[in-house]
Design a protein around this motif. Structure first.
Motif, PDB file in Angstrom:
ATOM      1  N   ALA A 124       8.412   2.364  -3.393  1.00 19.90           N
ATOM      2  CA  ALA A 124       8.655   3.525  -4.248  1.00 19.90           C
ATOM      3  C   ALA A 124       8.369   4.822  -3.488  1.00 19.90           C
ATOM      4  O   ALA A 124       7.290   4.983  -2.912  1.00 19.90           O
ATOM      5  N   PRO A 125       9.302   5.774  -3.467  1.00 24.67           N
ATOM      6  CA  PRO A 125       9.074   7.034  -2.741  1.00 24.67           C
ATOM      7  C   PRO A 125       7.933   7.860  -3.317  1.00 24.67           C
ATOM      8  O   PRO A 125       7.359   8.688  -2.605  1.00 24.67           O
ATOM      9  N   GLU A 126       7.583   7.644  -4.582  1.00 32.84           N
ATOM     10  CA  GLU A 126       6.436   8.339  -5.158  1.00 32.84           C
ATOM     11  C   GLU A 126       5.132   7.931  -4.502  1.00 32.84           C
ATOM     12  O   GLU A 126       4.114   8.605  -4.682  1.00 32.84           O
ATOM     13  N   ARG A 127       5.151   6.857  -3.746  1.00 35.61           N
ATOM     14  CA  ARG A 127       3.942   6.380  -3.078  1.00 35.61           C
ATOM     15  C   ARG A 127       3.924   6.705  -1.587  1.00 35.61           C
ATOM     16  O   ARG A 127       3.063   6.235  -0.871  1.00 35.61           O
ATOM     17  N   TRP A 128       4.867   7.533  -1.160  1.00 35.54           N
ATOM     18  CA  TRP A 128       4.896   7.986   0.227  1.00 35.54           C
ATOM     19  C   TRP A 128       4.652   9.487   0.269  1.00 35.54           C
ATOM     20  O   TRP A 128       5.335  10.264  -0.408  1.00 35.54           O
ATOM     21  N   GLY A 129       3.684   9.899   1.103  1.00 43.49           N
ATOM     22  CA  GLY A 129       3.386  11.317   1.261  1.00 43.49           C
ATOM     23  C   GLY A 129       3.422  11.716   2.717  1.00 43.49           C
ATOM     24  O   GLY A 129       3.378  10.880   3.627  1.00 43.49           O
ATOM     25  N   ILE A 130       3.478  13.035   2.942  1.00 45.34           N
ATOM     26  CA  ILE A 130       3.523  13.556   4.305  1.00 45.34           C
ATOM     27  C   ILE A 130       2.766  14.874   4.343  1.00 45.34           C
ATOM     28  O   ILE A 130       2.869  15.684   3.415  1.00 45.34           O
ATOM     29  N   CYS A 131       1.982  15.072   5.411  1.00 46.99           N
ATOM     30  CA  CYS A 131       1.053  16.194   5.494  1.00 46.99           C
ATOM     31  C   CYS A 131       1.127  16.831   6.871  1.00 46.99           C
ATOM     32  O   CYS A 131       1.286  16.139   7.885  1.00 46.99           O
ATOM     33  N   ALA A 186       0.828  -1.207   0.000  1.00 47.88           N
ATOM     34  CA  ALA A 186       0.000   0.000   0.000  1.00 47.88           C
ATOM     35  C   ALA A 186       0.862   1.256   0.000  1.00 47.88           C
ATOM     36  O   ALA A 186       2.021   1.243   0.431  1.00 47.88           O
ATOM     37  N   SER A 187       0.269   2.345  -0.459  1.00 41.85           N
ATOM     38  CA  SER A 187       0.894   3.654  -0.317  1.00 41.85           C
ATOM     39  C   SER A 187       0.821   4.074   1.149  1.00 41.85           C
ATOM     40  O   SER A 187       0.116   3.480   1.959  1.00 41.85           O
TER      41      SER A 187
END
Length: 288
Positions: free
Chosen positions: A161-168, A68-69
Motif C-alpha cells: 500500500a502506498p500509504e505505508r511508504w514515506g520519503i524524507c 513492514a512500512s
C-alpha cells in the motif's frame, strides 16, 4: 481535545538558535535496537558511473510474515548517524517500540558520487547530489523504485500500500522527497521536507503553480522551514519564501499538510529534533 503546551519564550536572536533533542532521539532503556546493514551500489542505469552507499535499518519487531512500512531518507548517513542531528534509526526504534508508528524499515540512501571524476577532491566534479535531488523529473524516484528498493525487498517483506511508504529529506533532499511523491503517488504518499531547496530547482520552483492547478493528490506532507534560511531577506533565491509559497498552495488546495516554522539558519538541527513528531504525525490514523 485541547492540548496545552508549556510556555517557551521566543529567542531574540533568530539566527544563532539551536534546538535540543527530545528523549525519542536518544537510545532508551528497554528499547530493542534494530539491525543496520550497509550496502554499496555501483551499477546504476539511471545515473551511470555513480557509486553510493546505502543502509537498511530493520527494527527488532520486524516479522517477515507481516509486511513492514518503508521510510526512505535522502543523504543517508547524515540522517542515520547516531551522533548527528537526525538519528533516524534511533528514532525509528523508539517510536516502533512504543507503538507510535507501525513497524517500519528505514532506507538511508547517500547521493551518488563519481569516483573516477577528474580532480575528485573537487565536490563539483565528484558529487551528483544536486543533479539527483534538485531536478524536476522522475529519474530519482525511478532509481529508487527500480534499483535500490528491489534490493531491500529481496531481504525484507515490504507493504504494497502506498500509504505505508514515506520519503524524507532536507535541503535539496527535501524537494527531492516532494518530487518523488508528487510524480509517483502510486508508491509514496508520506513526505517530510526540511528546509527544502525549492529555490534552486533548475527552471525555478514549479510547485506553487502545479499544486494550484493539478487535481489534489493523496499525499500527507510535513514541512519545516526556517526564518533565517538561505537568502531569507532577499528578493531572489529565497529558501524561506519558496517554502512558504509551497505551503500556501498546499493549504489553498486542501492538502493534508503541516508546516513548522523555526529559527536558525540552513541546518539539519531543527528538522532532526522534529523527526519523532513528524513521523508520528505522518502515520497518525486519522486526518484530523
Amino acid at each position: 481535545m485541547t492540548i496545552e503546551m508549556p510556555y517557551q519564550p521566543l529567542p531574540i536572536d533568530q539566527s544563532d538558535v539551536r534546538y535540543l533533542h527530545g528523549p525519542d532521539s536518544a537510545p532508551q532503556p528497554g528499547v530493542p535496537t534494530g539491525e543496520t546493514v550497509a550496502f554499496e551500489w555501483r551499477g546504476s542505469e539511471v545515473y551511470p558511473g555513480t557509486f553510493r552507499k546505502f543502509w537498511v535499518h530493520v527494527p527488532a519487531q520486524y516479522d517477515p510474515a507481516e509486511p513492514a512500512s518503508l521510510m526512505v531518507f535522502q543523504d543517508g548517513w547524515w540522517y542515520l548517524d547516531p551522533a548527528g542531528e537526525v538519528r533516524g534509526a534511533i528514532v525509528l526504534d523508539n517510536l516502533i517500540h512504543r507503538g507510535d508508528i507501525p513497524v517500519t524499515i528505514g532506507l538511508f540512501v547517500d547521493p551518488g558520487v563519481f569516483p573516477d571524476a577528474e580532480n575528485p577532491e573537487n565536490s563539483n566534479n565528484s558529487k551528483n547530489r544536486n543533479n539527483e535531488y534538485d531536478a524536476f523529473d522522475d529519474r530519482y524516484v525511478t532509481f529508487l523504485l527500480t534499483e535500490i528498493i528491489p534490493l531491500v525487498a529481496e531481504r525484507c517483506s515490504l507493504a504494497e500500500a502506498p500509504e505505508r511508504w514515506g520519503i524524507c529529506g532536507g535541503s535539496s533532499g527535501g524537494n527531492c522527497a516532494f518530487t518523488a511523491a508528487w510524480l509517483r503517488p502510486d508508491r509514496f504518499r508520506r513526505v517530510i521536507g526540511y528546509l527544502s531547496s525549492f529555490a534552486q530547482m533548475p527552471g525555478g520552483n514549479p510547485y506553487p503553480d502545479l499544486v494550484s492547478r493539478a487535481p489534489r493528490k493523496p499525499l500527507r506532507i510535513f514541512m519545516q522551514a526556517g526564518h533565517r534560511d538561505l537568502h531569507w531577506n532577499e528578493p531572489e533565491q529565497n529558501w524561506l519564501a519558496e517554502n512558504l509559497r509551497v505551503a500556501a498552495a498546499l493549504g489553498e488546495a486542501g492538502y493534508d499538510f503541516r508546516l513548522v516554522l523555526g529559527d536558525g539558519g540552513h541546518s539539519t538541527n531543527h528538522g532532526g529534533v522534529l523527526l519523532p513528531d513528524a513521523l508520528r504525525w505522518l502515520w497518525r490514523p486519522t486526518d484530523d
